[in-house]
Design an enzyme around this catalytic site. Structure first.
Site, PDB file in Angstrom:
ATOM      1  N   HIS A   1      -5.291   7.692  -2.827  1.00  0.00           N
ATOM      2  CA  HIS A   1      -6.222   6.368  -2.032  1.00  0.00           C
ATOM      3  C   HIS A   1      -7.547   5.901  -3.065  1.00  0.00           C
ATOM      4  CE1 HIS A   1      -4.653   6.566   2.066  1.00  0.00           C
ATOM      5  NE2 HIS A   1      -4.244   5.373   1.577  1.00  0.00           N
TER       6      HIS A   1
ATOM      7  N   HIS B   1       2.097   4.653  -2.437  1.00  0.00           N
ATOM      8  CA  HIS B   1       2.245   5.796  -2.506  1.00  0.00           C
ATOM      9  C   HIS B   1       2.889   6.305  -2.851  1.00  0.00           C
ATOM     10  CE1 HIS B   1      -1.755   7.038  -0.658  1.00  0.00           C
ATOM     11  NE2 HIS B   1      -1.488   5.561   0.698  1.00  0.00           N
TER      12      HIS B   1
ATOM     13  N   HIS C   1       0.977  -1.301   0.015  1.00  0.00           N
ATOM     14  CA  HIS C   1       0.238   0.299  -0.049  1.00  0.00           C
ATOM     15  C   HIS C   1       1.054   1.251  -0.306  1.00  0.00           C
ATOM     16  CE1 HIS C   1      -3.759   2.909   1.857  1.00  0.00           C
ATOM     17  NE2 HIS C   1      -2.613   3.012   2.062  1.00  0.00           N
ATOM     18  N   GLU C   2       2.347   1.058   0.871  1.00  0.00           N
ATOM     19  CA  GLU C   2       2.566   2.179   0.998  1.00  0.00           C
ATOM     20  C   GLU C   2       3.240   2.609   0.000  1.00  0.00           C
ATOM     21  OE1 GLU C   2       1.694   4.843   3.067  1.00  0.00           O
ATOM     22  OE2 GLU C   2       0.464   3.599   4.269  1.00  0.00           O
TER      23      GLU C   2
END
Ligand SMILES: [Zn+2]
Ligand SMILES: [Zn+2]
Length: 261
Positions: free
Chosen positions: A244, A238, A234-235
């Site tokens: 998101h 980014h 997930h990170e």
């Protein structure tokens, strides 16, 4: 053109990397057994995660402020897949207590909350990362493997390659830290925010070391431990410029879920 293309591909494929919500659905994990946040915490949450601009809330006057707040609550409820009541009811306050990513959900309140940069893509296709500090929860080799695997997931779906380099040298600097850890976004202790990362071409990827981290250990992850691989993927998204997702099953959804293999 290549860069624009690769970000486009990333956005398309990000939704194909899925999170595992089964722990949530069956309520197996104590991590999800949370108490609702207080009224004050709920308002703070809406500001921190970009649902309302704090300046607007203060300058809107009592009536204007009320509408802004109601609007912000409904926006959060929509994001979180709750019924849009516009009031801070128990289910809303409970959702706000769930473990999640520290990055804002709505880009409207850029001055508040999580780390965010203006540039959203890397100007090159080969990106290095370094692991600059460690967690006592896992052997270094295991942390290394988890980060490698997370970036391999992104390499598999986009024309970007990643290479681990010596500490301090990476385009992306991976770090474990608790509370204040050298940037303007202190972590919050056990639960709540689990990690955060910056957008390109800033490369910070930070895990909250107040969490107990585990890697591919179903018993621990089904209990109070946090799935390092899921959070790293997930990170990592980014750090490649992804924001998101409103799709609750997508790995880029803001709320924590284990990684679904
Ligand atoms: Zn996030
Ligand atoms: Zn940080």
């Amino acid at each position: 053109m290549i860069q624009i293309g690769s970000i486009f591909i990333l956005l398309c494929v990000a939704s194909s990397i899925l999170a595992d919500k089964s722990g949530l659905a069956h309520g197996k994990s104590k991590k999800f057994d949370v108490k609702p946040v207080s009224e004050d915490k709920a308002k703070e949450y809406l500001q921190t995660f970009g649902y309302v601009n704090p300046t607007n809330l203060q300058s809107g006057g009592a009536a204007g402020g009320f509408d802004l707040l109601k609007n912000a609550i409904m926006k959060f409820q929509e994001y979180a897949g709750l019924s849009k009541t516009g009031v801070l009811d128990t289910q809303t306050k409970k959702k706000m207590a769930m473990p999640r990513c520290g990055i804002t959900d709505e880009p409207m309140a850029l001055t508040a909350g999580g780390p965010r940069a203006v540039t959203r893509k890397w100007s090159r296709n080969h990106i290095t990362y370094s692991i600059d500090s460690w967690t006592p929860d896992l052997p270094r080799d295991t942390v290394r493997r988890a980060i490698r695997e997370a970036y391999d997931k992104w390499s598999a779906v986009a024309p970007i390659t990643f290479e681990e380099v010596s500490a301090g040298q990476g385009d992306i600097k991976v770090k474990f830290g608790s509370y204040s850890h050298g940037d303007p976004w202190p972590f919050d202790g056990d639960g709540g925010v689990l990690a955060h990362a910056t957008m390109p071409e800033n490369g910070a990827l930070h895990f909250d070391d107040s969490e107990n981290w585990a890697y591919k250990d179903a018993d621990k992850i089904g209990g109070d431990y946090t799935d390092l691989l899921a959070v790293a993927i997930h990170e990592g998204g980014h750090t490649l410029g992804l924001e998101h997702s409103r799709d609750d099953n997508a790995i880029m959804a803001p709320f924590y879920a284990r990684f679904k293999n």
